[in-house]
Design an enzyme around this catalytic site. Structure first.
Site, PDB file in Angstrom:
ATOM      1  N   ASP A 134     -11.318  -5.160  12.139  1.00 44.60           N
ATOM      2  CA  ASP A 134     -11.330  -6.269  12.088  1.00 44.60           C
ATOM      3  C   ASP A 134     -12.197  -6.962  13.209  1.00 44.60           C
ATOM      4  O   ASP A 134     -13.185  -7.047  12.369  1.00 44.60           O
ATOM      5  CB  ASP A 134      -9.601  -7.520  12.845  1.00 44.60           C
ATOM      6  CG  ASP A 134      -8.983  -5.622  14.121  1.00 44.60           C
ATOM      7  OD1 ASP A 134     -10.082  -4.974  14.168  1.00 44.60           O
ATOM      8  OD2 ASP A 134      -8.076  -6.242  14.820  1.00 44.60           O
TER       9      ASP A 134
ATOM     10  N   ASP B 298       0.894  -1.047   0.124  1.00 46.88           N
ATOM     11  CA  ASP B 298      -0.033   0.369   0.186  1.00 46.88           C
ATOM     12  C   ASP B 298       0.667   1.552  -0.131  1.00 46.88           C
ATOM     13  O   ASP B 298       0.229   2.350   0.172  1.00 46.88           O
ATOM     14  CB  ASP B 298      -0.874   0.231   1.160  1.00 46.88           C
ATOM     15  CG  ASP B 298      -2.141   0.578   1.054  1.00 46.88           C
ATOM     16  OD1 ASP B 298      -2.658   0.554  -0.708  1.00 46.88           O
ATOM     17  OD2 ASP B 298      -2.830   1.425   1.645  1.00 46.88           O
TER      18      ASP B 298
END
Length: 1050
Positions: free
Chosen positions: A750, A363
């Site tokens: 998450d 990224d």
């Protein structure tokens, strides 16, 4: 002459006769010379021995259409059947078929050619050709719709009744049963009885209370058809006393709070009120944390059964394909050597190579990561065969060679020592090359990075660059030094442009979901942080024991493994191992609806990530006393009832040994995969594209429940589509990040992602293998550890103030109440920092002012106080007893709960409020994964200034000052003042002992505290102390008569 269209399997005709689809022998003929036909309904080719075995020891029905077999002339009757001499069609016990074959929409064969080869694929963003090839090969499992490449509306569902010519049963477990039966018949031995573990059932059916699934009795006929895993409850001798103490503690806590509320302290009313509010909040927090641990369970897996069913030696593996994601951002904070070790451990995992694909998300668009991955792919050609030849563990070279154990143990090959030395030398040379790349990357050239072919690196501007995909190792293009295949290795860097919201890690993970769906489309996904390597090469097989279980796997959204860490100091000063959470809390949740998703080391069901709901399950037991807490309500809409009844009808015609998923619907209303006409098909396609994005190839992949890519798709077209699905604007006006994939809205994506799955009715599984599945690195430095905890707490606060807050989201779904309690606790725990800070300040105030928060207590009240403390200790001791957690780990967790609560959690609350109320966003800080190069635990003693250190340091100083002042006052005042002092001193020492690891961290290796910490802390402590002295001076007050009025002799 017939041509074999499937070279990987025996042909359908041998010498003009049919071949048995189970054992591959000739079907044979009847006494009349006609071909033997076992099933009169579908004519599925089965030989007489297989037919007789099925009638005697099997399900007594056709393996294809499930019609009960009739008796045929020449075969022995079973179960007292009556036999007609003149009729060979069968009598007695024959039943009509109630449900026809169109109920099944799955085909017996995959539509992929494993022998196909493709041209080399160009790297679309740079124009360079890749070093590997990408194959369209897919796992040899049952697949749903297989659309043509580029087709937007032509979805064909294969009907077995129409496509029986291409049918092939191909079930490994079934063949195993036939072979064993033939052996028994030859030896004239009666069938052996199979013993079962208590929880696996005997006779009727076994009910798994955690999943509400009834295991079919046909699964228990032999070893290959038994469940792949087993739930093991905690022994009652350990768990029942624990539960009794919890209930007892709750009762005592209520009595204690009643006493505290009804007995105020008039001369310290403000202090009393603050303390009571704090204690009430602590009680609520304890309830939310404690009761989700009411039903802890353990689980066992059976890898031998998995291999017997799906991975028999000498036959093509039927294990499901797995796409593995590795995410990285900054190669200077996440060293490329660490990422390389993770990738090498993935490529050498003990799993069929054609079923493993590794996707690395960069990224940060760093050329350093790209070049390091290129070097890693070359070194993998030597490392992978070495690992598999000698079955070494772990398969990350850095940690394998760093082991201080006898590496010759259990090794018998004479060549091992020589090859190990050579491989260690190869790895050291590999490290030198990686270190050279890192040294070169320290200074960025003015003109930007340039690749080896002279073209500029597309990612020179990390905030404005195109999407990049590079296939380093492909299905047939990547071979090791022994000439064997290597798993796929793909580099991915999604497109970034100014003005677009990229959603940090969650956005990168969603890009990987789409890329992998287009290129390989494995039905299961494993996500790992770049520093979490595979420590157990059989970890994927452990997960498949749950995911591919024919009964349990249908409802499982993910299998979570615990996080284990390397490089932590022996005493674990800052509770980096987090053992209490991983070995107690998550095991408790596994007994309810499953553990929360913790961000790494998790194997996902791709179907669940796409926002589908799990199949509806019919209840087979009466509701218990706690059904309102542990299960969902019986109330359903008429539509749900109708779906449920339809499922019951169709389930009778589904082979229980075939692990299939039954998609109920997409929330938009697209049900199943059957379409009435072309118009409805087009409408459904448009609805899917609105939901998943404008990519026909990707939308088609979402309908393939068992994975795979279209056979006709070329690698070039797939890569072009893969570049499209990682473009900046692809997610605009879609459900990505809100209902599909990793959920946006929090830096702890998450927790939010797992919560959405549980709210839809999925359950998760907690798997703790004997050998840890994955290991990673943790920040052992105090400042880094607090910053990590700050990020986690900030994410929880963001969820708390969002629409996804568990306190009001998901009602009406299938989230169990105790699971909701756990999620509520996960989001509100940072709020506890405010009462905790106030409570830790009270001892110093009491010592400096001479007041106390508790009035003089009676003997009865003292009994309740003592009982409360004893119940707290008993709960901890019994919790350690059933979980196996050591007392040192439990105590470290208690200490860091206070340290993190008065520092990181406190800052997270204020930063979260600023973000919600004022829109002031905070930057995401990547936790450093630097290696320990300056000696053992050198980083532990390194000091890094951060404002998070101020509150706990101030608490330490004012409590120490309070202790000194209180003792001095008692010495000056005489014996009678020591009694009231003991309660205050106990209170203050409780705070100091909990903050002791923090105090050691401030001292550093040389026991010297940085000047800035001392100055800030003394300044704040002095201001606080002087303020209280001004308000209530710490002087001895003597009360007596007024001398002016009474005179001196009064």
């Amino acid at each position: 002459m017939e041509v074999d269209t499937n070279p990987g399997k025996p042909s359908k005709q041998i010498g003009g006769g049919q071949v048995c689809q189970i054992c591959s022998d000739s079907v044979g003929t009847t006494a009349d010379g006609e071909p033997f036909v076992a099933c009169d309904v579908c004519a599925f080719p089965v030989c007489r021995p297989c037919y007789e075995y099925e009638r005697k020891d099997g399900n007594q029905s056709c393996p294809q259409c499930k019609t009960k077999y009739k008796w045929h002339k020449g075969s022995p009757p079973v179960n007292g059947e009556a036999v007609e001499d003149g009729d060979g069609n069968g009598v007695g016990g024959a039943q009509e078929r109630h449900h026809k074959m169109p109920e099944r929409t799955l085909s017996w064969d995959t539509n992929y050619d494993k022998e196909g080869s493709f041209n080399h694929i160009p790297l679309l963003t740079t124009g360079r050709s890749v070093s590997g090839e990408l194959s369209a090969a897919s796992p040899e499992r049952l697949s749903m719709a297989s659309p043509e490449s580029g087709s937007r509306a032509n979805y064909r569902i294969m009907d077995q009744s129409r496509d029986s010519g291409s049918a092939r049963f191909g079930n490994v477990a079934w063949k195993e049963r036939i072979d064993s039966w033939k052996v028994k018949q030859d030896k004239s031995v009666p069938p052996m009885s199979v013993s079962h573990a208590p929880s696996e059932g005997r006779g009727g059916a076994d009910f798994d209370a955690s999943t509400d699934v009834v295991i079919d009795d046909s699964l228990l006929n032999d070893e290959a058809r038994q469940p792949l895993s087993r739930k093991v409850s905690i022994p009652s001798s350990r768990i029942n006393p624990y539960r009794m103490v919890i209930v007892l503690r709750l009762i005592i806590l209520c009595i204690f709070l009643h006493y505290r509320i009804t007995n105020p302290v008039p001369n310290a009313f403000a202090l009393w009120l603050i303390s009571v509010i704090c204690e009430i909040w602590f009680a609520i927090s304890w309830i939310l944390d404690q009761f989700p641990k009411w039903l802890p369970v353990n689980r066992e897996t059976y890898l031998d059964r998995l291999a017997l069913r799906y991975d028999r030696e000498g036959e093509p593996s039927q294990l499901a394909a797995v796409d593995i994601f590795v995410s990285t951002v900054d190669p200077l904070k996440e060293p490329p050597l660490v990422t390389a070790n993770t990738v090498l451990s993935i490529l050498s995992v003990d799993y069929p190579v054609d079923k493993v694909s590794c996707y690395v998300s960069d990224d940060g668009a760093a050329m350093l990561t790209f070049e390091a991955l290129s070097e890693t792919s070359e070194f993998a050609r030597k490392w992978v065969p070495f690992c598999k030849k000698y079955s070494i563990e772990p398969r990350a070279p850095e940690w394998y060679f760093a082991q201080k154990i006898d590496y010759l143990k259990d090794k018998v090959q004479p060549s091992f020592v020589k090859e190990r030395r050579a491989m260690k030398r190869e790895y050291e040379e590999f490290k030198i090359r990686i270190n050279g790349l890192v040294a070169k990357a320290q200074k960025v050239p003015d003109e930007g990075w340039v690749m080896q072919d002279g073209t500029p690196w597309p990612g020179n501007n990390t905030r404005d660059h195109p999407g990049m995909i590079q296939v380093f190792l492909g299905h047939s293009g990547g071979l090791d030094t022994d000439g064997n295949e290597l798993p796929r290795l793909v580099y991915v860097s999604r497109e970034k442009r100014p003005g677009f919201q990229h959603h940090k890690k969650a956005g990168a993970m969603n890009a990987l979901v789409r890329v992998s769906a287009v290129l390989t489309n494995g039905p299961f996904l494993l996500n790992l942080d770049c520093d979490h390597y595979i420590n157990n090469s059989k970890a994927l097989r452990e997960a498949m024991c749950f995911m591919m279980d024919p009964n349990l796997g249908k409802s499982v959204c993910y299998v979570q493994f615990p996080q284990r860490f390397d490089g932590i100091d022996r005493n674990d000063r800052y509770a980096n191992r987090n053992t209490v959470f991983f070995d107690i809390n998550l095991r408790g949740l596994d007994g309810i609806q499953g553990p929360v998703y913790v961000g790494t080391g998790c194997v996902f069901n791709r179907t669940a990530l796409y926002g589908y709901e799990p199949p509806l399950k019919s209840k087979h037991k009466k509701p218990g006393v706690f059904s309102s807490c542990f299960g969902k309500s019986k109330k359903k809409s008429s539509k749900s009832k109708r779906k449920d009844s339809d499922k019951k009808q169709s389930s009778k015609n589904v082979d229980p040994t075939v692990p299939i998923f039954n998609l109920e619907d997409i929330e938009e209303g697209v049900e199943g995969a059957g379409f009435d006409d072309e118009k409805s098909l087009l409408m459904s396609q448009m609805s899917l594209e609105k939901r998943f994005g404008q990519s026909a190839v990707f939308v088609a992949s979402t309908l393939m429940e068992n994975g795979g890519v279209p056979q006709s798709a070329t690698p070039e077209s797939l890569l072009k589509e893969a570049i499209h699905v990682i473009s900046c604007g692809y997610e605009d006006k879609t459900d990505w990040g809100s209902e599909i994939g990793w959920i946006y809205g929090s830096v702890t994506e998450d927790i939010l992602t797992g919560f959405k799955m549980h709210a839809r009715g999925w359950r998760s599984i907690y798997c703790i293998p004997d050998r840890p599945a994955f290991k990673g690195s943790a920040p052992i430095n105090l400042s880094d550890r607090l910053n990590q905890v700050l990020r986690w707490a900030l994410g929880s606060v963001e969820i708390l103030f969002s629409r996804h807050c568990p306190m009001w989201y998901g009602y009406g779904g299938r989230l169990k109440w105790l699971e909701r309690f756990a999620y509520v606790n996960t989001t509100i725990y940072p709020i506890t920092s405010i009462p905790l800070l106030a409570y830790c300040t009270l001892p110093a105030i009491c010592l400096l002012t001479g007041k106390f928060i508790i009035p003089q207590i009676s003997n009865l009240a003292s009994i309740w106080f003592i009982s409360l403390f004893l119940s707290i200790f008993a709960t901890g001791i019994l919790e350690m007893r059933w979980s196996g957690v050591g007392i040192d780990e439990w105590w470290r967790n208690e200490q860091f709960w206070v340290i993190g609560g008065v520092s990181a959690h406190l800052f997270a609350v204020f930063q979260g409020l600023l973000k919600v109320l004022a829109g002031i966003d905070t930057n995401f800080t990547v936790t450093s994964k630097a290696s320990d190069e300056d000696g053992d635990f050198a980083e532990l003693y390194m000091f890094k200034w951060t404002t998070l250190l101020i509150p706990p340091t101030t608490l330490l100083i004012i409590n120490i000052v309070g202790v000194v002042a209180g003792i001095s006052y008692a010495i000056n005042s005489g014996y009678q003042s020591w009694g009231p002092l003991f309660g205050k001193l106990f209170f203050a020492f409780w705070v100091i002992i909990h903050l002791y690891p923090f105090l050691k961290g401030l001292m550093g290796r040389q026991n010297r505290t940085p000047t800035i910490v001392v100055v800030w802390s003394i300044l704040l402590a002095s201001i606080f102390s002087l303020l209280w002295v001004r308000i209530d001076p710490f002087t001895t007050r003597v009360t007596g008569p007024d001398v002016e009025q009474c005179g001196i002799n009064c």
